[in-house]
Design a protein around this motif. Structure first.
Motif, mmCIF file in Angstrom:
data_model
loop_
_atom_site.group_PDB
_atom_site.id
_atom_site.type_symbol
_atom_site.label_atom_id
_atom_site.label_comp_id
_atom_site.label_asym_id
_atom_site.label_seq_id
_atom_site.Cartn_x
_atom_site.Cartn_y
_atom_site.Cartn_z
ATOM 1 N N UNK A 149 0.832 -1.202 0.000
ATOM 2 C CA UNK A 149 0.000 0.000 0.000
ATOM 3 C C UNK A 149 0.870 1.256 0.000
ATOM 4 N N UNK A 150 1.892 1.257 0.830
ATOM 5 C CA UNK A 150 2.801 2.406 0.914
ATOM 6 C C UNK A 150 3.556 2.597 -0.402
ATOM 7 N N UNK A 151 4.114 1.523 -0.920
ATOM 8 C CA UNK A 151 4.927 1.619 -2.138
ATOM 9 C C UNK A 151 4.104 2.013 -3.353
ATOM 10 N N UNK A 152 2.861 1.561 -3.411
ATOM 11 C CA UNK A 152 1.985 1.949 -4.516
ATOM 12 C C UNK A 152 1.777 3.459 -4.527
ATOM 13 N N UNK A 153 1.528 4.004 -3.354
ATOM 14 C CA UNK A 153 1.293 5.452 -3.274
ATOM 15 C C UNK A 153 2.540 6.229 -3.664
ATOM 16 N N UNK A 154 3.698 5.772 -3.204
ATOM 17 C CA UNK A 154 4.938 6.489 -3.486
ATOM 18 C C UNK A 154 5.427 6.262 -4.921
ATOM 19 N N UNK A 155 4.895 5.246 -5.581
ATOM 20 C CA UNK A 155 5.243 5.009 -6.982
ATOM 21 C C UNK A 155 4.285 5.718 -7.938
ATOM 22 N N UNK A 156 3.223 6.293 -7.378
ATOM 23 C CA UNK A 156 2.192 6.950 -8.188
ATOM 24 C C UNK A 156 2.727 8.280 -8.718
ATOM 25 N N UNK A 157 2.987 8.334 -10.004
ATOM 26 C CA UNK A 157 3.563 9.533 -10.621
ATOM 27 C C UNK A 157 2.616 10.739 -10.543
ATOM 28 N N UNK A 158 1.322 10.462 -10.414
ATOM 29 C CA UNK A 158 0.353 11.569 -10.397
ATOM 30 C C UNK A 158 0.167 12.158 -8.997
ATOM 31 N N UNK A 159 0.731 11.524 -7.986
ATOM 32 C CA UNK A 159 0.572 12.006 -6.616
ATOM 33 C C UNK A 159 1.442 13.240 -6.384
ATOM 34 N N UNK A 160 0.849 14.266 -5.802
ATOM 35 C CA UNK A 160 1.596 15.482 -5.493
ATOM 36 C C UNK A 160 2.316 15.323 -4.151
ATOM 37 N N UNK A 161 3.206 16.248 -3.864
ATOM 38 C CA UNK A 161 3.923 16.217 -2.582
ATOM 39 C C UNK A 161 2.943 16.303 -1.420
ATOM 40 N N UNK A 162 1.904 17.114 -1.578
ATOM 41 C CA UNK A 162 0.889 17.232 -0.526
ATOM 42 C C UNK A 162 0.114 15.930 -0.369
ATOM 43 N N UNK A 163 -0.160 15.242 -1.493
ATOM 44 C CA UNK A 163 -0.837 13.946 -1.435
ATOM 45 C C UNK A 163 -0.014 12.950 -0.635
ATOM 46 N N UNK A 164 1.282 12.916 -0.922
ATOM 47 C CA UNK A 164 2.183 11.983 -0.247
ATOM 48 C C UNK A 164 2.267 12.302 1.249
ATOM 49 N N UNK A 165 2.373 13.579 1.554
ATOM 50 C CA UNK A 165 2.481 13.994 2.956
ATOM 51 C C UNK A 165 1.233 13.592 3.737
ATOM 52 N N UNK A 166 0.069 13.821 3.147
ATOM 53 C CA UNK A 166 -1.182 13.452 3.800
ATOM 54 C C UNK A 166 -1.279 11.933 3.962
ATOM 55 N N UNK A 167 -0.905 11.214 2.906
ATOM 56 C CA UNK A 167 -0.940 9.749 2.964
ATOM 57 C C UNK A 167 -0.036 9.234 4.082
ATOM 58 N N UNK A 168 1.187 9.762 4.153
ATOM 59 C CA UNK A 168 2.142 9.302 5.164
ATOM 60 C C UNK A 168 1.631 9.553 6.578
ATOM 61 N N UNK A 169 1.032 10.728 6.782
ATOM 62 C CA UNK A 169 0.531 11.059 8.117
ATOM 63 C C UNK A 169 -0.585 10.119 8.543
ATOM 64 N N UNK A 170 -1.388 9.679 7.587
ATOM 65 C CA UNK A 170 -2.467 8.736 7.895
ATOM 66 C C UNK A 170 -1.941 7.308 7.991
ATOM 67 N N UNK A 171 -0.917 7.013 7.210
ATOM 68 C CA UNK A 171 -0.371 5.653 7.165
ATOM 69 C C UNK A 171 0.234 5.239 8.499
ATOM 70 N N UNK A 172 0.836 6.185 9.209
ATOM 71 C CA UNK A 172 1.513 5.844 10.465
ATOM 72 C C UNK A 172 0.550 5.696 11.636
ATOM 73 N N UNK A 173 -0.740 5.858 11.380
ATOM 74 C CA UNK A 173 -1.719 5.673 12.456
ATOM 75 C C UNK A 173 -2.001 4.182 12.640
ATOM 76 N N UNK A 174 -0.970 3.474 13.056
ATOM 77 C CA UNK A 174 -1.032 2.032 13.271
ATOM 78 C C UNK A 174 -0.798 1.751 14.756
ATOM 79 N N UNK A 175 -1.123 0.543 15.174
ATOM 80 C CA UNK A 175 -0.799 0.199 16.556
ATOM 81 C C UNK A 175 0.707 -0.031 16.684
ATOM 82 N N UNK A 176 1.185 -0.117 17.928
ATOM 83 C CA UNK A 176 2.619 -0.194 18.183
ATOM 84 C C UNK A 176 3.253 -1.416 17.539
ATOM 85 N N UNK A 177 2.542 -2.538 17.563
ATOM 86 C CA UNK A 177 3.080 -3.767 16.979
ATOM 87 C C UNK A 177 3.278 -3.602 15.476
#
Length: 204
Positions: free
Chosen positions: A55-83
């Motif tokens: 999921x992460x690599x797909x987003x970062x490989x997306x040529x159409x994604x803007x820097x703001x898109x990536x930043x927003x995605x990353x901030x949401x992506x890290x909302x995982x449990x500690x494990x």
């Protein structure tokens, strides 16, 4: 297309542009000239973590994604449990996905990184049941997992170890101290190992 095979034998078919977000996989492809349809085993990454990585690599490989898109995605992506965060740190390090490793480290470790080597540095290991154990860094980095975190500036002065409880860490630390003792002879270490349960050392 490439097929990634997780440690629990699940297979995931992805585009090569997605897979090569991992420098480890990219190097494998370049050295073996295996672009196209092939299966790449990931013995240190389970299927649950693989799904998140893809999921992460797909987003970062997306040529159409803007820097703001990536930043927003990353901030949401890290909302995982500690494990999950811990598993992602280990997988990102193993697969050499530097952007993910830095993202995970920023989220998972809030203390300032420490520098190695220094005999005066102390690290606190926090078990899954929230017990803290303070040890010299020379002892802690006997663990390849912790050493990797420190060398990649992913470790603060407190390192959470969600896969090891307090009882396990007591065993691990005792083992690591003995093996870090430069004054111990090979016979002394062997005798120590024979008398102690060292089956848990791979957990951290």
């Amino acid at each position: 297309m490439l097929t990634l095979k997780s440690s629990d034998d699940e297979e995931f078919t992805v585009e090569e542009s997605v897979a090569v977000q991992s420098l480890t996989i990219k190097n494998m492809i370049e050295k073996k000239n295996c672009s196209g349809t092939t299966t790449i085993p990931l013995p240190n990454v389970d299927s649950k973590t693989s799904v998140m990585l893809i999921q992460y690599c797909k987003k970062h490989a997306d040529q159409s994604a803007t820097a703001d898109d990536i930043k927003k995605f990353d901030s949401e992506f890290v909302e995982q449990n500690q494990y999950a965060l811990f598993d992602l740190v280990m997988a990102a390090n193993y697969l050499n996905i530097k952007s993910l490793l830095h993202t995970m480290c920023d989220e998972f470790f809030i203390s300032e990184p420490i520098d190695l080597p220094s005999a005066e540095n102390m690290l606190t290991l926090r078990s899954s049941d929230n017990e803290n154990f303070t040890v010299e860094d020379s002892v802690a980095v006997q663990s390849l997992t912790i050493k990797s975190m420190v060398e990649n500036n992913c470790a603060g002065t407190t390192i959470p170890l969600p896969h090891a409880d307090g009882r396990t860490l007591v065993t691990v630390i005792e083992y690591r101290k003995k093996h870090a003792d430069q004054g111990a002879t090979a016979d002394e270490v062997e005798k120590f190992d024979s008398k102690n349960d060292t089956r848990r050392i791979t957990l951290v």
